[in-house]
Scaffold this motif. Sequence first.
Motif, short mmCIF file in Angstrom:
data_model
loop_
_atom_site.label_atom_id
_atom_site.label_comp_id
_atom_site.label_asym_id
_atom_site.label_seq_id
_atom_site.Cartn_x
_atom_site.Cartn_y
_atom_site.Cartn_z
N LEU A 167 0.44 9.03 -2.49
CA LEU A 167 -0.32 8.80 -3.73
C LEU A 167 -1.79 8.49 -3.42
CD1 LEU A 167 2.26 6.76 -5.84
CD2 LEU A 167 1.63 9.16 -6.12
N LEU A 168 -2.04 7.69 -2.40
CA LEU A 168 -3.44 7.35 -2.05
C LEU A 168 -4.17 8.59 -1.51
CD1 LEU A 168 -2.98 3.80 -0.49
CD2 LEU A 168 -3.96 4.38 -2.73
N ALA A 169 -3.44 9.42 -0.78
CA ALA A 169 -4.06 10.66 -0.27
C ALA A 169 -4.41 11.59 -1.43
CB ALA A 169 -3.10 11.35 0.71
N PHE A 170 -3.52 11.69 -2.41
CA PHE A 170 -3.78 12.53 -3.57
C PHE A 170 -4.98 12.00 -4.37
CE2 PHE A 170 -3.18 14.58 -7.66
CZ PHE A 170 -2.74 15.86 -7.30
N LYS A 171 -5.04 10.68 -4.50
CA LYS A 171 -6.16 10.05 -5.21
C LYS A 171 -7.49 10.36 -4.50
CE LYS A 171 -8.08 5.55 -6.48
NZ LYS A 171 -7.87 4.09 -6.58
N ARG A 172 -7.43 10.27 -3.18
CA ARG A 172 -8.65 10.54 -2.39
C ARG A 172 -9.08 12.01 -2.51
NH1 ARG A 172 -6.62 9.95 2.69
NH2 ARG A 172 -6.37 12.22 2.78
N ASP A 173 -8.10 12.91 -2.45
CA ASP A 173 -8.41 14.34 -2.42
C ASP A 173 -8.66 14.94 -3.82
OD1 ASP A 173 -8.05 14.13 0.28
OD2 ASP A 173 -6.01 14.97 0.27
N HIS A 174 -8.09 14.30 -4.85
CA HIS A 174 -8.20 14.86 -6.21
C HIS A 174 -8.58 13.78 -7.23
CE1 HIS A 174 -6.19 18.45 -4.64
NE2 HIS A 174 -5.32 17.63 -4.08
N PRO A 175 -9.72 13.12 -7.05
CA PRO A 175 -10.09 12.00 -7.93
C PRO A 175 -10.29 12.40 -9.39
CG PRO A 175 -11.95 12.65 -6.55
CD PRO A 175 -10.76 13.39 -6.03
N LEU A 176 -10.61 13.69 -9.65
CA LEU A 176 -10.89 14.10 -11.03
C LEU A 176 -9.65 14.62 -11.77
CD1 LEU A 176 -14.34 15.87 -10.52
CD2 LEU A 176 -13.88 13.52 -11.24
N LYS A 177 -8.53 14.76 -11.06
CA LYS A 177 -7.32 15.26 -11.72
C LYS A 177 -6.70 14.17 -12.59
CE LYS A 177 -5.95 19.23 -9.05
NZ LYS A 177 -4.85 19.99 -8.49
N VAL A 178 -6.19 14.58 -13.75
CA VAL A 178 -5.55 13.64 -14.68
C VAL A 178 -4.15 13.31 -14.16
CG1 VAL A 178 -4.74 13.32 -17.05
CG2 VAL A 178 -6.89 14.54 -16.61
N ASN A 199 -6.19 1.87 -10.27
CA ASN A 199 -6.35 0.78 -9.30
C ASN A 199 -5.05 0.54 -8.54
OD1 ASN A 199 -4.66 -0.69 -11.03
ND2 ASN A 199 -6.40 -1.60 -12.12
N LYS A 200 -5.10 -0.35 -7.58
CA LYS A 200 -3.96 -0.64 -6.70
C LYS A 200 -2.75 -1.12 -7.50
CE LYS A 200 -2.77 -3.39 -2.62
NZ LYS A 200 -3.22 -4.49 -1.72
N LYS A 201 -2.99 -1.95 -8.52
CA LYS A 201 -1.91 -2.51 -9.34
C LYS A 201 -1.13 -1.40 -10.05
CE LYS A 201 -1.09 -5.86 -13.04
NZ LYS A 201 -1.74 -6.70 -14.08
N LYS A 202 -1.86 -0.43 -10.62
CA LYS A 202 -1.22 0.67 -11.35
C LYS A 202 -0.43 1.57 -10.39
CE LYS A 202 -2.68 -0.55 -15.41
NZ LYS A 202 -3.72 0.06 -16.24
N ILE A 203 -1.01 1.82 -9.22
CA ILE A 203 -0.32 2.66 -8.22
C ILE A 203 0.96 1.96 -7.76
CG2 ILE A 203 -0.46 3.55 -5.85
CD1 ILE A 203 -3.37 4.37 -6.50
N ASN A 204 0.92 0.65 -7.57
CA ASN A 204 2.12 -0.11 -7.18
C ASN A 204 3.22 0.00 -8.25
OD1 ASN A 204 1.16 -0.93 -4.73
ND2 ASN A 204 0.44 -2.93 -5.44
N LYS A 205 2.79 -0.03 -9.52
CA LYS A 205 3.77 0.10 -10.62
C LYS A 205 4.39 1.49 -10.64
CE LYS A 205 2.52 -3.38 -14.01
NZ LYS A 205 2.09 -3.63 -15.39
N LEU A 206 3.57 2.50 -10.35
CA LEU A 206 4.09 3.88 -10.31
C LEU A 206 5.09 4.03 -9.17
CD1 LEU A 206 4.09 6.75 -11.37
CD2 LEU A 206 2.04 7.22 -10.00
N ILE A 207 4.76 3.45 -8.01
CA ILE A 207 5.68 3.48 -6.86
C ILE A 207 7.01 2.84 -7.24
CG2 ILE A 207 6.10 2.52 -4.55
CD1 ILE A 207 3.03 2.91 -4.05
N GLU A 208 6.94 1.71 -7.93
CA GLU A 208 8.16 1.00 -8.34
C GLU A 208 9.03 1.87 -9.24
OE1 GLU A 208 10.64 -2.39 -8.22
OE2 GLU A 208 8.89 -1.83 -7.02
N ASN A 209 8.40 2.59 -10.16
CA ASN A 209 9.17 3.45 -11.09
C ASN A 209 9.73 4.69 -10.41
OD1 ASN A 209 9.19 2.24 -13.80
ND2 ASN A 209 6.97 2.23 -13.53
N LEU A 210 9.06 5.17 -9.36
CA LEU A 210 9.57 6.31 -8.61
C LEU A 210 10.70 5.90 -7.66
CD1 LEU A 210 6.12 7.89 -7.70
CD2 LEU A 210 7.90 9.05 -9.02
N LEU A 211 10.60 4.69 -7.17
CA LEU A 211 11.51 4.22 -6.11
C LEU A 211 12.66 3.37 -6.63
CD1 LEU A 211 11.49 4.37 -2.96
CD2 LEU A 211 10.31 2.17 -2.98
#
Length: 407
Positions: free
Chosen positions: A274-285, A318-330
């Motif tokens: 997810l962090l790699a995708f954020k870095r490589d595609h910051p403008l993607k929705v 932000n980090k908090k939202k990404i952590n929540k997404l990880i929780e819902n995927l995992l």
Amino acid sequence: MEKLKVGIVGGGASGFFAAIEAAKNGADVLLFEKNNKVLSKVLVSGGGRCNVTNGTGSPSEFLKGYPRGKNFMKKVFKAFNSKDTFEWFESRGVPLKTEEDGRVFPVSNSSSSIIGALKKAAEINGVKVLYKTGIQEVRRIDGKFLLNPGKEDIHVDKLVICTGGKPKKEGYSWIQQLGHSIHPPIPSLFTFNAPTSKIIHLKGLSVPNGHIRFEGSQLQYSGPILITHWGISGPAVLKLSAFGAEWLHDKEYKAVALIKWREEFTEDGLRADLLAFKRDHPLKVVDKNPLFALPSRLWEFLVDKAEINADVRWGETNKKKINKLIENLLRFSLKVSGKTTFKEEFVTAGGVSLNEIDANTMESKLVKGLFFAGEVIDVDGITGGYNFQAAWSTGFLAGSMSSGNVN
């Protein structure tokens, strides 16, 4: 010399197999069926295709398909196993095929092929099928069995009980009268209801290889998961319900299921991706670009559950939202409340206690000449052909041994 008379109670898969084998060995066989038709469960199983057995390779792997009765079935399979099932049907003109998930079906894709082979084998070997003849009572008199079908009494030398699973213990009362104890029956193979979860709005979506575990237990299973209008279903759910039948029954079918949407997900792996995708595609929705080959509507739902608003770009998370997404995927938390049992998949965990049956012969240890086969005993399998294999194997052994064949 008078023929040995063998009575078979129940015209299902195990009853027919027992009847055919006993008759083949020279016995005079009467098969009692309380309804006006036989093999009803065979007809509807596998969506009308009949999941005959499972093509899983080794015997030890096959035995993992039995939440209850694994050690008992290990002995039974020495007499008749899945390879024997293949040979039995194919030698009678019903070729079988193994699908990718291991399930075995007739090449015809019709349960009628299986029913036809069973009925023909019964007819060729002289099995007498008595329809609308339910047995009300059984008594043991002078070494024989006196059966009361409500009309005139019938005497048989040996008796094989193949009456299937019953939803309540009262259904086994006449077996208890013969001295046998019953492990209380409870449902197995059911789907999980989640009436309060918004996930049911995604009905019809599925993932090919998810993972489910129950919070506060060791119960877990992987495989396809299907979202339904009442909760979740699919092979992973049905198999987990079998292994968790007793635990869920004790919990009154109220528990928290934690869903990993792809079995191979790990926390570190997801974070890195997810962090790699954020870095490589910051403008993607975020919610418009599904990742990990998840269905787009499921991805949108999980993004929303992570409180990431619609149209937010990856660069804005932000980090908090990404952590929540990880929780819902995992570890997506699903509140399970209740179950739904499909008639065609219905299996009972419980039945005649295995301690009272000889696994080498299927004969009662308490009553000489009394045999059991099929779902009436305390053995049940997961979905995928395991329950039919138990029926063929126990039926073969009970029929063979009740007719005096000791080879």
